[in-house]
Scaffold this motif. Structure first.
Motif, short mmCIF file in Angstrom:
data_model
loop_
_atom_site.label_atom_id
_atom_site.label_comp_id
_atom_site.label_asym_id
_atom_site.label_seq_id
_atom_site.Cartn_x
_atom_site.Cartn_y
_atom_site.Cartn_z
N ILE A 184 -2.51 14.82 0.09
CA ILE A 184 -1.78 13.62 0.49
C ILE A 184 -2.73 12.63 1.16
CG2 ILE A 184 0.04 12.78 2.03
CD1 ILE A 184 1.52 15.49 1.31
N ALA A 185 -3.59 13.12 2.04
CA ALA A 185 -4.55 12.24 2.72
C ALA A 185 -5.50 11.61 1.71
CB ALA A 185 -5.31 13.01 3.79
N VAL A 199 0.85 -1.20 0.00
CA VAL A 199 0.00 0.00 0.00
C VAL A 199 0.88 1.25 0.00
CG1 VAL A 199 -1.64 1.36 1.37
CG2 VAL A 199 -1.98 -1.11 1.11
N VAL A 200 1.92 1.25 0.82
CA VAL A 200 2.82 2.40 0.91
C VAL A 200 3.52 2.65 -0.42
CG1 VAL A 200 4.96 3.24 1.99
CG2 VAL A 200 3.11 2.32 3.41
N ASP A 201 3.97 1.57 -1.07
CA ASP A 201 4.64 1.74 -2.38
C ASP A 201 3.70 2.40 -3.38
OD1 ASP A 201 7.04 0.64 -1.55
OD2 ASP A 201 6.63 -1.34 -2.40
N ARG A 202 2.46 1.94 -3.44
CA ARG A 202 1.49 2.52 -4.37
C ARG A 202 1.14 3.96 -3.98
NH1 ARG A 202 0.04 4.38 -8.55
NH2 ARG A 202 -2.17 4.43 -9.08
N PHE A 203 1.01 4.20 -2.70
CA PHE A 203 0.74 5.55 -2.18
C PHE A 203 1.82 6.53 -2.65
CE2 PHE A 203 1.67 8.25 1.71
CZ PHE A 203 0.65 9.18 1.51
N TYR A 204 3.09 6.14 -2.52
CA TYR A 204 4.17 7.05 -2.95
C TYR A 204 4.24 7.17 -4.46
CZ TYR A 204 5.72 8.20 1.67
OH TYR A 204 5.76 8.71 2.95
N GLU A 205 3.89 6.14 -5.20
CA GLU A 205 3.80 6.27 -6.66
C GLU A 205 2.81 7.38 -7.00
OE1 GLU A 205 2.61 2.59 -8.50
OE2 GLU A 205 4.41 1.54 -7.78
N ARG A 206 1.67 7.34 -6.33
CA ARG A 206 0.63 8.35 -6.57
C ARG A 206 1.14 9.75 -6.22
NH1 ARG A 206 -4.97 6.15 -6.52
NH2 ARG A 206 -5.51 8.31 -6.08
N LEU A 207 1.81 9.88 -5.08
CA LEU A 207 2.29 11.20 -4.65
C LEU A 207 3.34 11.74 -5.63
CD1 LEU A 207 2.67 10.80 -0.79
CD2 LEU A 207 0.78 11.83 -2.07
N GLU A 221 3.59 11.16 -8.71
CA GLU A 221 2.96 11.49 -9.99
C GLU A 221 2.12 12.77 -9.91
OE1 GLU A 221 0.70 7.95 -10.76
OE2 GLU A 221 2.49 6.78 -11.25
N ASP A 222 1.92 13.29 -8.70
CA ASP A 222 1.05 14.45 -8.49
C ASP A 222 1.91 15.71 -8.34
OD1 ASP A 222 -0.66 16.46 -7.48
OD2 ASP A 222 -1.93 14.95 -6.50
N ASP A 223 1.86 16.57 -9.35
CA ASP A 223 2.68 17.78 -9.34
C ASP A 223 2.40 18.70 -8.16
OD1 ASP A 223 3.96 16.97 -11.64
OD2 ASP A 223 2.62 18.10 -12.97
N ARG A 224 1.23 18.56 -7.55
CA ARG A 224 0.90 19.43 -6.40
C ARG A 224 1.76 19.10 -5.19
NH1 ARG A 224 -5.31 18.09 -6.05
NH2 ARG A 224 -4.35 16.05 -6.42
N VAL A 225 2.21 17.85 -5.05
CA VAL A 225 2.92 17.44 -3.84
C VAL A 225 4.25 16.72 -4.10
CG1 VAL A 225 0.87 17.35 -2.37
CG2 VAL A 225 1.55 15.31 -3.68
N ALA A 226 4.54 16.39 -5.35
CA ALA A 226 5.76 15.63 -5.66
C ALA A 226 7.02 16.36 -5.19
CB ALA A 226 5.85 15.34 -7.16
N HIS A 227 6.99 17.70 -5.21
CA HIS A 227 8.19 18.47 -4.82
C HIS A 227 8.62 18.22 -3.37
CE1 HIS A 227 4.82 21.05 -3.57
NE2 HIS A 227 5.65 21.51 -2.64
N PHE A 228 7.72 17.77 -2.54
CA PHE A 228 8.09 17.48 -1.14
C PHE A 228 9.08 16.32 -1.05
CE2 PHE A 228 3.81 19.42 -0.23
CZ PHE A 228 4.30 20.53 0.44
#
Length: 122
Positions: A84-85, A18-26, A28-35
């Motif tokens: 993120i949530a 689940v964590v691996d997929r969660f971070y893949e999603r993050l 891929e999301d330009d709104r939060v990927a920079h973190f």
């Protein structure tokens, strides 16, 4: 004795997936990927797996930095936290986690919002 959410989710390996997929999603999301630009993602995934295992009632004690110290320098806004949530909630749906368990995990995560959000509402 009833099963913990950790056990119902399938234990540490399932939570790691689940964590691996969660971070893949993050990422891929330009709104939060920079973190995560200068973050060791292998280490980050391990910490997140440990954290989620802990809040899900697993036999794991989270040993990372306290949430406030870990996020202080990131300038996370309430809307960043919501993005993120939402990714976490959607990942739990993707993995077919029961609604009551999803709600319990999200409630536990929401309890850390004040420590994670370091910038006033945007």
């Amino acid at each position: 004795m009833s099963e913990t959410i950790y056990e119902r989710l399938g234990g540490e390996d399932a939570i790691a997936a689940v964590v691996d997929r969660f971070y893949e999603r993050l990422l891929e999301d330009d709104r939060v990927a920079h973190f995560f630009e200068d973050v060791d993602m292998r280490r980050q995934r391990a910490h997140q797996t440990q954290f989620l295992s802990s809040v899900a009632g697993g036999p794991v004690e989270y040993s990372g930095e306290d949430m406030q110290s870990a996020h202080d320098h990131l300038d996370i806004t309430p809307s960043d936290f919501d993005v993120i949530a939402t990714h976490l909630a959607e990942t739990l749906v993707e993995f077919e986690v029961e609604e009551a368990d999803r709600a319990a995990v999200m409630e536990a995560v929401a309890g850390y919002e004040d420590d994670v959000v370091t910038v006033a509402a945007d």
